[in-house]
Design an enzyme around this catalytic site. Structure first.
Site, short mmCIF file in Angstrom:
data_model
loop_
_atom_site.label_atom_id
_atom_site.label_comp_id
_atom_site.label_asym_id
_atom_site.label_seq_id
_atom_site.Cartn_x
_atom_site.Cartn_y
_atom_site.Cartn_z
CD GLN A 195 34.93 31.41 -40.30
OE1 GLN A 195 34.78 30.74 -39.28
NE2 GLN A 195 34.30 31.13 -41.43
NE ARG A 215 35.88 37.17 -35.84
CZ ARG A 215 36.31 38.09 -34.96
NH1 ARG A 215 37.57 38.12 -34.57
NH2 ARG A 215 35.49 39.01 -34.50
CB ALA A 236 37.46 24.70 -34.47
CG HIS A 237 34.43 27.79 -37.14
ND1 HIS A 237 34.47 28.14 -38.46
CD2 HIS A 237 34.18 26.47 -37.13
CE1 HIS A 237 34.25 27.09 -39.21
NE2 HIS A 237 34.06 26.06 -38.42
CG ASN A 238 30.33 28.67 -35.09
OD1 ASN A 238 30.85 28.57 -36.21
ND2 ASN A 238 29.63 29.72 -34.73
#
Length: 334
Positions: A195, A215, A236-238
């Site tokens: 990540q 991240r 969560a990511h993004n």
């Protein structure tokens, strides 16, 4: 302590009654005593107004007559006015500038920054004036924190992440942990996807205790200016969240979801990944959002509470709903 006319001079509104009345704090109608300022924000509490011991009461214009000779402040939004008065009576303490002897700091800091015992700040970190880094916090290499932001005890800001100005980050928050990214081998084994994105948080954001923000996998996870996040939220990511959105406790937001500005997400709602939610959407508590929302409004997908035996009977009917629809159509055709 403040006189009513002093409060109005600072915060607006209109004095009703004696402008020289002194108040020392804000209290509820039930608990208020002499020297307290109470507020009436909802008419269902009218019965408590006359028996309140408050020296003055904040009311809306249509409730002015209910003061019945009592002093008060008239404003179009009593609850918002109450919030402003509480801020005035309870300003945050100024930073106690300096680095505790038990802190480990590898980056230069402005002299106005407070760093508590056991905190660790790695190299290449940029921190603005008047920042508070509470006891036991960790700030990873290359992170940036804007002026006036306050980290409570044991906050973790991982490497490369960005926090804006005047944020409040409560204990146990983790910003920038790895997102849940894995690819699967044919034999079932999981391969971790590094990540490499960041978390970028805007100005005046508040994040509640034990909330985690992952991240980005490649791009950044971003939280817009003015967002307010409750305790124990997982982002969560993004994920991208627009400005002034508020999210209540225990919400889970899966990866790559985009949430617009000025949204409100109720507690324990779940939002699956890769969706888009437009501006000005309200999601009720306990709702599972399984498709994108393209029009502003209030959305609910939860069942009301009912006795267990009744729920079992109703669910048994739901299981046969498709067959029932087919029978009804057959009858209509006849």
């Amino acid at each position: 302590m403040f006189r009513l006319d002093e409060l109005v001079a600072r915060l607006g509104g209109e004095v009703s009654g004696d402008p020289a009345v002194l108040v020392r704090r804000v209290a509820t109608l039930d608990q208020a005593e002499e020297g307290d300022l109470a507020f009436l924000a909802n008419r269902k509490y009218l019965s408590r107004l006359q028996g309140s011991g408050a020296s003055a009461i904040i009311v809306a214009p249509d409730a002015r007559a209910l003061l019945n000779g009592r002093s008060g402040i008239v404003t179009h939004d009593p609850y918002l006015y109450f919030a402003r008065v509480v801020q005035l009576f309870n300003p945050p303490p100024p930073p106690r500038a300096g680095i505790h002897l038990l802190a480990a700091v590898a980056s230069p800091l402005p002299p106005s920054v407070e760093v508590g015992a056991g905190a660790s700040i790695e190299e290449d970190v940029e921190i603005g004036e008047d920042v508070v880094v509470g006891p036991g916090c960790h700030i990873g290499r290359g992170a940036r924190i804007g002026r006036g932001t306050r980290l409570a005890a044991r906050v973790t800001i991982q490497h490369g992440c960005v926090l804006g100005e005047d944020c409040i980050i409560h204990s146990g928050v983790v910003v920038g942990s790895d997102g849940f990214g894995f690819a699967r081998e044919k034999d079932g084994r999981w391969v971790k996807i590094p990540q490499v994105g960041r978390v970028v948080i805007g100005n005046e954001v508040e994040i509640g205790a034990n909330t985690t923000i992952d991240r980005g996998a490649l791009d950044d996870t971003s939280i817009g200016d003015g967002c307010k996040l409750d305790n124990q939220i997982q982002i969560a990511h993004n994920v991208r969240i627009g400005e002034n959105t508020a999210i209540a406790g225990c919400v889970g937001i899966a990866g790559s979801t985009v949430i617009g500005a000025r949204c409100m997400i109720g507690g324990q709602a779940g939002i699956i990944g890769h969706l888009s939610i437009c501006d000005d959407v309200v999601v009720s508590a306990g709702t599972l959002v399984s498709k994108s929302i393209t029009r502003p409004g209030v959305y609910t997908a939860s069942l009301p509470l009912q006795p267990h035996a009744e729920w079992v009977r109703n669910f048994a009917h739901l299981r046969h709903l498709d067959a029932l629809v087919g029978r009804v159509r057959a009858l209509e055709n006849q």
